[in-house]
Design a protein around this motif. Structure first.
Motif, PDB file in Angstrom:
ATOM      1  N   HIS A  22       1.755   6.663  -6.813  1.00 41.41           N
ATOM      2  CA  HIS A  22       0.724   7.690  -7.017  1.00 41.41           C
ATOM      3  C   HIS A  22       1.318   9.095  -6.943  1.00 41.41           C
ATOM      4  O   HIS A  22       1.059   9.935  -7.822  1.00 41.41           O
ATOM      5  CB  HIS A  22      -0.369   7.527  -5.965  1.00 41.41           C
ATOM      6  CG  HIS A  22      -1.289   8.689  -5.840  1.00 41.41           C
ATOM      7  ND1 HIS A  22      -2.265   8.985  -6.775  1.00 41.41           N
ATOM      8  CD2 HIS A  22      -1.361   9.673  -4.891  1.00 41.41           C
ATOM      9  CE1 HIS A  22      -2.905  10.074  -6.412  1.00 41.41           C
ATOM     10  NE2 HIS A  22      -2.384  10.530  -5.273  1.00 41.41           N
ATOM     11  N   PRO A  24     -11.225   5.193  -1.946  1.00 38.42           N
ATOM     12  CA  PRO A  24     -10.551   6.195  -2.778  1.00 38.42           C
ATOM     13  C   PRO A  24      -9.715   7.182  -1.984  1.00 38.42           C
ATOM     14  O   PRO A  24      -8.954   7.956  -2.570  1.00 38.42           O
ATOM     15  CB  PRO A  24     -11.712   6.906  -3.485  1.00 38.42           C
ATOM     16  CG  PRO A  24     -12.887   6.714  -2.573  1.00 38.42           C
ATOM     17  CD  PRO A  24     -12.685   5.360  -1.949  1.00 38.42           C
ATOM     18  N   CYS A  30      -7.495   0.340  -2.801  1.00 36.24           N
ATOM     19  CA  CYS A  30      -7.685   1.673  -3.395  1.00 36.24           C
ATOM     20  C   CYS A  30      -8.940   1.746  -4.254  1.00 36.24           C
ATOM     21  O   CYS A  30      -9.397   2.841  -4.591  1.00 36.24           O
ATOM     22  CB  CYS A  30      -6.459   2.075  -4.213  1.00 36.24           C
ATOM     23  SG  CYS A  30      -6.173   1.077  -5.691  1.00 36.24           S
ATOM     24  N   ILE A  78      -7.426   6.324   0.285  1.00 36.16           N
ATOM     25  CA  ILE A  78      -6.332   5.573   0.893  1.00 36.16           C
ATOM     26  C   ILE A  78      -5.033   6.370   0.978  1.00 36.16           C
ATOM     27  O   ILE A  78      -4.328   6.326   1.984  1.00 36.16           O
ATOM     28  CB  ILE A  78      -6.091   4.240   0.133  1.00 36.16           C
ATOM     29  CG1 ILE A  78      -4.921   3.458   0.763  1.00 36.16           C
ATOM     30  CG2 ILE A  78      -5.855   4.466  -1.342  1.00 36.16           C
ATOM     31  CD1 ILE A  78      -4.701   2.105   0.137  1.00 36.16           C
ATOM     32  N   TYR A  79      -4.703   7.134  -0.056  1.00 34.87           N
ATOM     33  CA  TYR A  79      -3.410   7.825  -0.078  1.00 34.87           C
ATOM     34  C   TYR A  79      -3.357   8.931   0.971  1.00 34.87           C
ATOM     35  O   TYR A  79      -2.342   9.086   1.672  1.00 34.87           O
ATOM     36  CB  TYR A  79      -3.125   8.372  -1.475  1.00 34.87           C
ATOM     37  CG  TYR A  79      -3.200   7.308  -2.542  1.00 34.87           C
ATOM     38  CD1 TYR A  79      -2.442   6.146  -2.433  1.00 34.87           C
ATOM     39  CD2 TYR A  79      -4.052   7.449  -3.637  1.00 34.87           C
ATOM     40  CE1 TYR A  79      -2.524   5.143  -3.399  1.00 34.87           C
ATOM     41  CE2 TYR A  79      -4.138   6.457  -4.608  1.00 34.87           C
ATOM     42  CZ  TYR A  79      -3.378   5.314  -4.477  1.00 34.87           C
ATOM     43  OH  TYR A  79      -3.465   4.322  -5.421  1.00 34.87           O
ATOM     44  N   ALA A 137       0.822  -1.215   0.000  1.00 36.24           N
ATOM     45  CA  ALA A 137       0.000   0.000   0.000  1.00 36.24           C
ATOM     46  C   ALA A 137       0.853   1.260   0.000  1.00 36.24           C
ATOM     47  O   ALA A 137       0.566   2.220  -0.735  1.00 36.24           O
ATOM     48  CB  ALA A 137      -0.930  -0.007   1.213  1.00 36.24           C
TER      49      ALA A 137
END
Length: 363
Positions: free
Chosen positions: A61, A225, A221, A227-228, A54
């Protein structure tokens, strides 16, 4: 996978399309179809549900966001794995494998069929044989495998270095992470690495790992949406505090069950004696109970083993735990058809056999 390929599979067999769609994530396959239509040049697959995977996805990303390059990021699960055919999308130039290299030959076949560049990151000791096999594909495969460094740190260093090679419009270097995030993210990565490599050397690493566990359900993800942003918010101190609180609660609950301990003659005494307790209805605390019993058993002059006995699906199960590094509980478990590690093992035992293990039956 292109839309035309999906249609060909559906025409070839009326049931094949629904079977394929149900076996893998519908959302992932749909995202790949759209990526093919948009000729998305980059796909990044990350090991799910792995924290190294992750965080590696986070760095991919951030890297492509800085460059404003379209990149489709998807979780890759060994339970419902994508196929090479799924990834044969139009316009694919590069595919990252983050915290895994895929099944044997997977990366090589993908690079051969699409002519895309495949870049993989892994730290597991079992991967060198896969690397040597896949490298028969030569030019467009690049694997970053370091068994002394977690995949997430390797990916972080890789994308950071690549970004620093590029200059912003004003000539300044571009950093992968904002200064306000860098220190705490790097500290989290060090703790994840300590667990990934089975070192368990950092202070409070167990509490950190317990606290981190609640995030595992958020690592997809597609279904999450955000997650980052959430990964960037993780702080070691918060996780350690939560982990310590959780472990303390369980230990206190386990101690309340230790009022009725008794001696157990392991293997009718062949493996010595230890302390045991019945924990019917509390099998979820067997690890904590067993470790407390191990300490008490050693203090009582018995073997440093705790035996936790409970009913599981109409069977009598015995879980053995030890806090002593020189004690191997699995020798008992294996002798009775079970298994485990030296410090933690279990097996099913017949009631008549179990009765022969109780101290009251000792001649």
């Amino acid at each position: 996978m292109t839309m035309s390929l999906l249609r060909r599979w559906a025409i070839a067999s009326p049931n094949s399309f629904s079977r394929i769609r149900s076996f893998r994530s519908n959302a992932a396959l749909e995202a790949l179809v759209k990526a093919s239509e948009d000729k998305t040049p980059i796909v990044a697959l990350y090991n799910y549900p792995s924290f190294s995977g992750a965080f590696s996805a986070l760095f991919a990303h951030l890297f492509h966001s800085h460059l404003n390059v379209p990149c489709l990021i998807l979780p890759f699960s060994s339970v419902e794995p994508l196929w090479v055919e799924d990834l044969c999308i139009e316009g694919l130039k590069k595919c990252y494998f983050l915290d895994f290299l895929g099944p044997r030959g997977f990366a090589a076949e993908l690079s051969q069929r699409t002519s895309c560049e495949v870049i993989g990151f892994d730290h597991r000791k079992s991967v060198p044989s896969k690397v040597s096999s896949d490298h028969d594909c030569r030019g467009n495969l690049s694997f970053h495998v370091d068994i002394e460094k977690s995949s997430s740190i390797s990916a972080y260093e890789y994308f950071s270095a690549k970004l620093k090679e590029m200059k912003s419009s004003d000539g300044e270097s571009i950093n992968l992470l904002n200064p306000k995030d860098r220190d705490h993210v790097e500290l989290v990565l060090k703790h994840i690495e300590d667990a990934d490599l089975r070192r368990w050397s950092l202070p409070n690493i167990k509490a950190f790992n317990v606290g981190l566990g609640e995030w595992r359900s958020m690592l997809n993800c597609i279904t999450n949406p955000h997650i980052y942003e959430q990964l960037l918010e993780i702080r070691c101190a918060d996780l350690i505090e939560k982990g310590n609180s959780y472990m303390s609660t369980r230990q206190n609950a386990a101690k309340k069950l230790l009022d009725k301990v008794f001696k157990v003659r392991l293997g009718r005494g062949f493996y010595g004696e230890c302390l045991g307790v019945r924990a019917d209805g509390n099998s979820n605390l067997s690890d904590e109970i067993g470790k407390e019993l191990s300490i008490k058993s050693a203090a009582a002059g018995l073997r440093p083993i705790g035996a936790v006995i409970y009913i599981q699906r109409n069977n009598l199960k015995m879980s053995l735990r030890s806090t002593d590094s020189g004690t191997d509980t699995s020798e008992v478990a294996k002798a009775y058809g079970g298994g485990g590690s030296p410090s933690s093992s279990s097996f099913i035992i017949r009631m008549d056999e179990y009765n022969q293990w109780l101290s009251v039956h000792q001649p």
